[in-house]
Design a protein around this motif. Structure first.
Motif, mmCIF file in Angstrom:
data_model
loop_
_atom_site.group_PDB
_atom_site.id
_atom_site.type_symbol
_atom_site.label_atom_id
_atom_site.label_comp_id
_atom_site.label_asym_id
_atom_site.label_seq_id
_atom_site.Cartn_x
_atom_site.Cartn_y
_atom_site.Cartn_z
ATOM 1 N N LEU A 325 0.852 -1.179 0.000
ATOM 2 C CA LEU A 325 0.000 0.000 0.000
ATOM 3 C C LEU A 325 0.890 1.232 0.000
ATOM 4 C CD1 LEU A 325 -2.681 -1.031 2.664
ATOM 5 C CD2 LEU A 325 -3.067 -0.752 0.200
ATOM 6 N N ALA A 326 0.676 2.119 -0.951
ATOM 7 C CA ALA A 326 1.405 3.380 -0.995
ATOM 8 C C ALA A 326 0.517 4.459 -0.394
ATOM 9 C CB ALA A 326 1.755 3.736 -2.438
ATOM 10 N N MET A 327 1.041 5.200 0.604
ATOM 11 C CA MET A 327 0.267 6.245 1.286
ATOM 12 C C MET A 327 0.876 7.611 1.011
ATOM 13 S SD MET A 327 -0.553 4.219 4.870
ATOM 14 C CE MET A 327 1.004 3.322 4.917
ATOM 15 N N ASN A 328 0.074 8.520 0.533
ATOM 16 C CA ASN A 328 0.533 9.855 0.161
ATOM 17 C C ASN A 328 0.894 10.642 1.424
ATOM 18 O OD1 ASN A 328 0.835 12.510 -0.811
ATOM 19 N ND2 ASN A 328 -0.631 12.142 -2.459
ATOM 20 N N VAL A 329 2.180 10.919 1.601
ATOM 21 C CA VAL A 329 2.649 11.571 2.828
ATOM 22 C C VAL A 329 2.447 13.082 2.791
ATOM 23 C CG1 VAL A 329 4.376 9.762 3.187
ATOM 24 C CG2 VAL A 329 5.033 11.876 1.996
ATOM 25 N N ASN A 330 1.902 13.597 1.684
ATOM 26 C CA ASN A 330 1.789 15.047 1.524
ATOM 27 C C ASN A 330 0.368 15.582 1.645
ATOM 28 O OD1 ASN A 330 4.625 15.477 0.951
ATOM 29 N ND2 ASN A 330 4.245 14.422 -0.986
ATOM 30 N N ILE A 331 -0.624 14.688 1.767
ATOM 31 C CA ILE A 331 -2.001 15.129 1.922
ATOM 32 C C ILE A 331 -2.682 14.302 3.012
ATOM 33 C CG2 ILE A 331 -2.197 15.937 -0.471
ATOM 34 C CD1 ILE A 331 -3.743 13.381 -1.123
ATOM 35 N N PRO A 332 -3.749 14.856 3.644
ATOM 36 C CA PRO A 332 -4.457 14.109 4.680
ATOM 37 C C PRO A 332 -5.108 12.852 4.107
ATOM 38 C CG PRO A 332 -5.014 16.459 4.741
ATOM 39 C CD PRO A 332 -4.283 16.216 3.453
ATOM 40 N N HIS A 465 -4.434 13.509 -6.484
ATOM 41 C CA HIS A 465 -4.639 13.528 -5.023
ATOM 42 C C HIS A 465 -5.008 12.143 -4.476
ATOM 43 C CE1 HIS A 465 -4.377 17.858 -5.361
ATOM 44 N NE2 HIS A 465 -5.345 17.850 -6.256
ATOM 45 N N VAL A 466 -4.303 11.128 -4.947
ATOM 46 C CA VAL A 466 -4.525 9.766 -4.452
ATOM 47 C C VAL A 466 -4.024 9.687 -3.018
ATOM 48 C CG1 VAL A 466 -3.876 7.343 -4.728
ATOM 49 C CG2 VAL A 466 -4.390 8.749 -6.748
ATOM 50 N N GLN A 467 -4.885 9.256 -2.118
ATOM 51 C CA GLN A 467 -4.504 9.155 -0.700
ATOM 52 C C GLN A 467 -3.792 7.842 -0.389
ATOM 53 O OE1 GLN A 467 -8.722 9.814 0.141
ATOM 54 N NE2 GLN A 467 -8.101 11.313 1.701
ATOM 55 N N ILE A 468 -4.321 6.758 -0.926
ATOM 56 C CA ILE A 468 -3.748 5.436 -0.658
ATOM 57 C C ILE A 468 -4.039 4.552 -1.863
ATOM 58 C CG2 ILE A 468 -5.830 4.716 0.605
ATOM 59 C CD1 ILE A 468 -3.988 2.973 2.386
ATOM 60 N N PHE A 493 10.265 11.304 -7.267
ATOM 61 C CA PHE A 493 8.987 11.991 -7.079
ATOM 62 C C PHE A 493 8.940 13.181 -8.021
ATOM 63 C CE2 PHE A 493 6.415 15.187 -4.556
ATOM 64 C CZ PHE A 493 5.199 14.675 -4.981
ATOM 65 N N HIS A 494 8.031 13.112 -8.995
ATOM 66 C CA HIS A 494 7.877 14.163 -9.994
ATOM 67 C C HIS A 494 6.432 14.666 -9.943
ATOM 68 C CE1 HIS A 494 11.722 12.764 -11.476
ATOM 69 N NE2 HIS A 494 11.234 11.551 -11.610
ATOM 70 N N PRO A 495 6.169 15.752 -9.231
ATOM 71 C CA PRO A 495 4.783 16.233 -9.085
ATOM 72 C C PRO A 495 4.090 16.418 -10.428
ATOM 73 C CG PRO A 495 6.258 17.431 -7.619
ATOM 74 C CD PRO A 495 7.130 16.602 -8.520
ATOM 75 N N ASN A 496 2.812 16.048 -10.442
ATOM 76 C CA ASN A 496 1.936 16.255 -11.603
ATOM 77 C C ASN A 496 2.371 15.462 -12.830
ATOM 78 O OD1 ASN A 496 0.435 18.230 -10.067
ATOM 79 N ND2 ASN A 496 2.089 19.664 -10.508
ATOM 80 N N SER A 497 3.004 14.319 -12.614
ATOM 81 C CA SER A 497 3.465 13.486 -13.726
ATOM 82 C C SER A 497 2.978 12.058 -13.547
ATOM 83 C CB SER A 497 4.995 13.498 -13.808
ATOM 84 O OG SER A 497 5.458 12.505 -14.713
ATOM 85 N N ASP A 498 2.514 11.444 -14.647
ATOM 86 C CA ASP A 498 2.137 10.032 -14.610
ATOM 87 C C ASP A 498 3.351 9.130 -14.447
ATOM 88 O OD1 ASP A 498 -0.476 10.759 -14.976
ATOM 89 O OD2 ASP A 498 -0.720 9.838 -16.949
ATOM 90 N N SER A 499 4.534 9.694 -14.567
ATOM 91 C CA SER A 499 5.778 8.916 -14.485
ATOM 92 C C SER A 499 6.486 9.095 -13.144
ATOM 93 C CB SER A 499 6.726 9.302 -15.630
ATOM 94 O OG SER A 499 6.164 8.969 -16.869
ATOM 95 N N ILE A 501 7.226 7.451 -10.076
ATOM 96 C CA ILE A 501 7.171 6.112 -9.492
ATOM 97 C C ILE A 501 7.032 6.168 -7.971
ATOM 98 C CG2 ILE A 501 8.407 3.924 -9.290
ATOM 99 C CD1 ILE A 501 7.337 4.572 -12.063
ATOM 100 N N ASN A 502 7.548 7.226 -7.365
ATOM 101 C CA ASN A 502 7.446 7.421 -5.915
ATOM 102 C C ASN A 502 6.033 7.909 -5.593
ATOM 103 O OD1 ASN A 502 7.623 8.332 -3.257
ATOM 104 N ND2 ASN A 502 9.661 9.209 -3.511
ATOM 105 N N ILE A 503 5.084 6.974 -5.526
ATOM 106 C CA ILE A 503 3.672 7.316 -5.326
ATOM 107 C C ILE A 503 3.436 8.047 -4.009
ATOM 108 C CG2 ILE A 503 1.346 6.361 -5.111
ATOM 109 C CD1 ILE A 503 2.213 4.089 -6.957
#
Length: 581
Positions: A325-332, A465-468, A493-499, A501-503
C-alpha cells in the motif's frame, strides 16, 4: 471451486479460520506445483536452436492493453517483458533460466566495457553490422541520441537510473534542451561510445540492461509515441496496435542473431496479443487452447482447479515481487505518521496471502525487500506485540486496537479515504478487504478500481490527489534498490506526472544519503552492502510511507500446445523461445 466473495470480505475483526479452511486444498496444490516447478528450473539445460520447432503464432491474452508502446516510457511488466523480444540495449540480462538469468552480458555492445577513472568512465564498442527493423544501420549517434531521449521524453527511470551521467542534472531540469555532451561521447570510426559519470555507480551496467535504455533511431520523436511503434533491433517488430483490441508482432526481417546469450533467434513466426479478455475468461480460454498465455494473475477461485486438473501446464515460478500500500505523505490523512503506522498495524497480511492464492505462492512481508534479493527484510515493526522499538522477526497478526488508538491520536478519525486499485479480480478482492479494514479503524473509506492500463499512471500523478493505493511491483534487476530507491527515492517523485514512481511523494534526506552511499561506494563489501540496505529498509518502515503486504511468486498457465517453457528471472516467460505444437 467457486467461493462467494461476500463470505470472504467481512469486517477485518472477523476470524480467518473459516476462510482458510475453504482454501486448504488450493494451498496444497500450490505448494506441490511450486516444488515441481523449481526442480524443473534447476534441471533445465540450454539447448541449441532447433529449426524443427520454428513457426506458428503465439497467442496471448490480457484484460487490457499495457499502455504506450514507447519502450523508454512504458513501466508496465506486461509490455516490458514483451519488449525484451523486440528491443536491445548495450547490455542485457542473459537469456537463461535459473540464477544465470541475473547475469549482465553484452548485447548491442560487442563486449563488456572498459571501465576507467575509478568507475567513472565506461567505454563500449558497438557490434558491426547491426540494423533496425526499418533497414537503417545502428550507429553510435543512435546510442547517444537514445540516452538523451530518456530525459527528453521524461522516462520514469531517468532520475533514478541515469542521473549519474555527466550533464543529467541539467537534462532533468530542462529536458527539451538535453544534450549530454559532457556525459556521452562517441567515435563513429571506431564504433565506440564513452559514458562519463559524475561519480561511481555500482549498478550502472544493470541499469543499462533495463528496457528504458534500449537503443532507438536518432530521429525517434522527442515525445511519447503512444500507439505508434518505433523501429527495433530484436527478433520481432511491432506491426499493428489497437489498444482497445490487439497488438501484433512479426519477425524483424533485418535481425540476425549476434549473441544467443543476449538475444537468441526466435521460434514463433508471430505473436498476437488480444485485449478485453477478463481473467476468469482467460483462464478457461488458455485451458481450451484458444490462447497460449494470459497476462493477469490467476483468480484465487481457479487455483484449486488448476492444481488438480491442469498441473502440467501450471507453473509457479520464483520472482522478486510484492504487493504494498502506498500512502501519500503530503495530503491528509496520511501526512500523519501515526495514521500511516495505524494502517501498517491494522492490515491483515494473512488475508492478503489468501487472496493471492495461499502460502504456497505468497507470504507476509513487513519491509520492502523480498526474500529473493540480497539484504532481504528480516524484521517486523507492525505486528501484534511489536513496535519500531521492539521489532519481531516476522509478522504474526494485526493489532487493530493499536491501529484504532493511533488513528485517534493522529486526529484523522472520521476522515474520508479513497483506496485506488487496479480492476483485476485479485486486486479488487484485496482492495475490498482493505477498505473494510480502513472503515474498522475509523475512516470513511471507499474503494475505486481503475482499468489496469491506466491505474498505475493515475496513482503516480500527484495531481489526482490519491490518498492510498494498492500496488504490485517486481524487480527491474536483482537489487534492493529497485524497491527502496526506485519506489521511495527523492529523485523519483515528480509532481503532476504520470511517471512519478514514488507514489507516496516520500523524501527523507537521511535515508537518501544512505541510498546514495550504497549505490556509489566502490569499497563496500557484499556483506556491508546488504547491511546498509537492511538499515535503509528499517528507516523507511519507521516512517511508514508504505505498508508492505505480501511477497509473491508468479503463477503462469500455458496452453497444451506450448512447449519449451522458458522462464528467466528478469523477463519471466521469454516468448521468443517457446515452441508451438
Amino acid at each position: 471451486m467457486m467461493v462467494n466473495s461476500d463470505t470472504l470480505l467481512r469486517a477485518p475483526g472477523t476470524t480467518l479460520r473459516s476462510v482458510t479452511s475453504l482454501f486448504i486444498f488450493i494451498l496444497f496444490c500450490a505448494v506441490t506445483t511450486a516444488t515441481s516447478s523449481r526442480a524443473e528450473i534447476l534441471s533445465d539445460t540450454p539447448r541449441p536452436y532447433d529449426i524443427a520447432h520454428r513457426g506458428g503464432t503465439l497467442r496471448l491474452a490480457a484484460a487490457a492493453s499495457g499502455g504506450t508502446l514507447d519502450p523508454q516510457i512504458n513501466y508496465s511488466s506486461q509490455y516490458i517483458n514483451l519488449f525484451a523480444n523486440v528491443y536491445d540495449g548495450l547490455t542485457t540480462f542473459k537469456k537463461a533460466q535459473g540464477p544465470d538469468g541475473n547475469i549482465v552480458v553484452p548485447d548491442l555492445a560487442e563486449n563488456t566495457p572498459v571501465v576507467q577513472d575509478n568507475g567513472r568512465t565506461y567505454i563500449f564498442t558497438l557490434r558491426p553490422g547491426l540494423f533496425f527493423s526499418d533497414g537503417k544501420p545502428v550507429t553510435t549517434a543512435d546510442v547517444k541520441a537514445s540516452f538523451q531521449r530518456i530525459f527528453k521524453v521524461g522516462s520514469p527511470s531517468a532520475g533514478s537510473f541515469y542521473s549519474a551521467i555527466a550533464g543529467a542534472d541539467l537534462c532533468l531540469k530542462t529536458p527539451a534542451t538535453c544534450t549530454l555532451s559532457a556525459g556521452i561521447t562517441d567515435d563513429p570510426l571506431h564504433r565506440t561510445i564513452t559514458f562519463h559519470l559524475t561519480g561511481p555507480d555500482n549498478e550502472f551496467l544493470q541499469k543499462l540492461a533495463f528496457t528504458h535504455a534500449v537503443i532507438l533511431p536518432a530521429d525517434a520523436p522527442d515525445h511519447d509515441t503512444g500507439n505508434t511503434p518505433l523501429p527495433s533491433t530484436g527478433p520481432y517488430r511491432i506491426t499493428a496496435y489497437d489498444p482497445n483490441k490487439s497488438l501484433k508482432l512479426e519477425r524483424n526481417p533485418y535481425f540476425r542473431q549476434w549473441s544467443a546469450e543476449a538475444q537468441p533467434e526466435a521460434y514463433p513466426d508471430a505473436i498476437e496479443y488480444s485485449f478485453g479478455i477478463p481473467d476468469e475468461t482467460a483462464v478457461t480460454a488458455v485451458q481450451n487452447g484458444q490462447y497460449d498465455w494470459m497476462a493477469e494473475s490467476i483468480p484465487m477461485d481457479r487455483l484449486g482447479e488448476l492444481g488438480s486438473h491442469y498441473a502440467q501446464n501450471t507453473h509457479v515460478m520464483p520472482h522478486a515481487a510484492m504487493y504494498f500500500l502506498a500512502m501519500n505523505v503530503n495530503i491528509p490523512p496520511f501526512n500523519s505518521l501515526k495514521a500511516r503506522q495505524a494502517v501498517n498495524y491494522a492490515v491483515n497480511r494473512k488475508a492478503m496471502v489468501i487472496f493471492y492464492g495461499g502460502p504456497g505462492i505468497a507470504r507476509p512481508i513487513c519491509g520492502m525487500v523480498p526474500s529473493a534479493l540480497p539484504g532481504a527484510t528480516d524484521f517486523c515493526f507492525y505486528s501484534k506485540a511489536a513496535s519500531p522499538d521492539a521489532p519481531v522477526t516476522e509478522w504474526k497478526s494485526p493489532d487493530l486496537e493499536k491501529a484504532q488508538q493511533l488513528v485517534r491520536e493522529s486526529g484523522t478519525y472520521g476522515e474520508a479515504v479513497t483506496l485506488i486499485t487496479a480492476d483485476t479480480s485479485v486486486e479488487m478482492a484485496m482492495g475490498a478487504w482493505i477498505r473494510d479494514m480502513l472503515q474498522h479503524i475509523g475512516y470513511k473509506a471507499t474503494l475505486r478500481p481503475l482499468n489496469r492500463a491506466v491505474a498505475s499512471g493515475y496513482m503516480q500523478n500527484s495531481a489526482n490527489h490519491v490518498q492510498i493505493a494498492l500496488k504490485d511491483w517486481a524487480t527491474d534487476y536483482p537489487s534492493p534498490s529497485n524497491f527502496l530507491d526506485t519506489l521511495l527515492g527523492c529523485e523519483n517523485f515528480h509532481p503532476n506526472s504520470d511517471s512519478s514512481i514514488n507514489i507516496p511523494g516520500f523524501c527523507n534526506p537521511d535515508i537518501q544519503r544512505l541510498i546514495d552511499q550504497v549505490k556509489t561506494d566502490l569499497n563496500l563489501t557484499a556483506e556491508e552492502t546488504e547491511t546498509l540496505w537492511r538499515t535503509i529498509d528499517r528507516m523507511v518502515m519507521a516512517q511508514s510511507p508504505v505498508s508492505p503486504l505480501i511477497e509473491k511468486k508468479t503463477v503462469l498457465i500455458t496452453s497444451p500446445r506450448l512447449k519449451n517453457f522458458f522462464y528467466t528471472p528478469v523477463n519471466q516467460l521469454l516468448f521468443s523461445q517457446v515452441w508451438l505444437h
